[in-house]
Enzyme design. Structure first.
Site, mmCIF file in Angstrom:
data_model
loop_
_atom_site.group_PDB
_atom_site.id
_atom_site.type_symbol
_atom_site.label_atom_id
_atom_site.label_comp_id
_atom_site.label_asym_id
_atom_site.label_seq_id
_atom_site.Cartn_x
_atom_site.Cartn_y
_atom_site.Cartn_z
ATOM 1 C CB VAL A 36 5.132 60.024 24.239
ATOM 2 C CG1 VAL A 36 6.199 60.197 23.153
ATOM 3 C CG2 VAL A 36 5.317 58.689 24.947
ATOM 4 N N PRO A 56 -7.493 66.344 20.107
ATOM 5 C CG PRO A 56 -9.112 64.780 19.491
ATOM 6 C CD PRO A 56 -7.632 65.002 19.505
ATOM 7 C CB ALA A 58 -11.455 64.635 25.385
ATOM 8 C CG ASP A 119 7.798 54.027 21.608
ATOM 9 O OD1 ASP A 119 8.977 54.220 21.948
ATOM 10 O OD2 ASP A 119 6.831 54.229 22.350
#
Length: 259
Positions: A36, A56, A58, A119
């Site tokens: 998104v 982050p 990751a 959302d």
């Protein structure tokens, strides 16, 4: 005598104010690095915004990681902190953490920063619609958060109805408007300018507008003082004849040699 209500457009409440928000050079903070967020980032980059991604490393998906790597966006390699809002003109939140999202939304409200929490309709100052893009042409379909997938279906349907060269035609109109402002730059010229441009837009079909050359635009502008718009065949007849060179050796000598 009172005006009849049917004389004026009927008010239809519950909609959104559809505007083309100019964010060129503005700081947009995107919190999150998933799919998104990637879509939000692309929309903002297409609008020439300065995008800062807070997430982050990751948690960056391949697209967001690529945009960080090539320097298309700034990257803050950690979770969100309130200091990330400093100087922000817009904030987009796309993380799978309702409590964190609400906390960011609350901070944005306190600082009067426009915010969209993906959302979560009550925490959105604005929505992202489904957009068709063809050069300068942008067509957005919004269901006001009620059916994003349906918005995509409707957008594709509308796109199929548009001429394939609509963007090119709009580029031509834009060039004509720019040149016209140079010819008639005064504020008092504006009504006459706009009226003449309207007649031009009505006079030529999409494909005809797309086919206008720079020479055609120059010739068309010569009609502005009279307020007229020439038929297309008349405009094309004004094109200069291509120069025929007579000094190029064609390989012949003016005689033949018999066998």
């Amino acid at each position: 005598m009172a005006d009849s209500p049917s004389k004026f457009p009927e008010v239809q409440g519950g909609g959104s104010l559809m505007i083309a928000w100019q964010i060129r050079g503005k700081k947009v903070v995107v919190v999150g690095g998933g799919e998104v967020a990637a879509g939000r980032i692309l929309h903002c980059l297409n609008a020439d915004a300065n995008v800062t991604v807070v997430s982050p490393s990751a948690r960056l998906n391949p697209e967001v990681a690529y945009r960080v790597r090539v320097g298309q966006v700034m990257h803050v390699d950690r979770n969100f902190e309130p200091v990330d809002l400093d100087g922000a003109d817009m904030v987009l939140v796309a993380v799978d953490d309702p409590d964190a999202s609400t906390a960011i939304w609350t901070l944005c409200k306190e600082r009067r920063i426009p915010v969209n929490v993906a959302d979560v309709i009550p925490e959105c100052d604005f929505f992202f619609g489904s957009v068709h893009r063809d050069g300068p042409l942008q067509v957005m379909v919004s269901t006001n958060g009620k059916g994003p997938r349906l918005a995509s279906v409707i957008r594709r349907f509308i796109a199929r109805q548009l001429p394939s060269n609509a963007g090119r035609a709009i580029e031509t109109v834009g060039e004509l408007r720019t040149r016209l402002r140079q010819i008639a730059p005064r504020p008092e010229d504006a009504p006459r300018r706009m009226a003449w441009m309207s007649r031009v837009s009505d006079a030529y079909a999409w494909d005809e507008m797309c086919g206008l050359s720079e020479e055609d635009v120059n010739n068309l502008l010569t009609f502005y003082p009279s307020g007229k718009v020439p038929p297309l065949d008349e405009l094309k007849s004004m094109r200069a004849e291509p120069e025929v060179r007579t000094d190029v050796f064609d390989g012949s000598f003016g005689f033949s040699v018999g066998a």
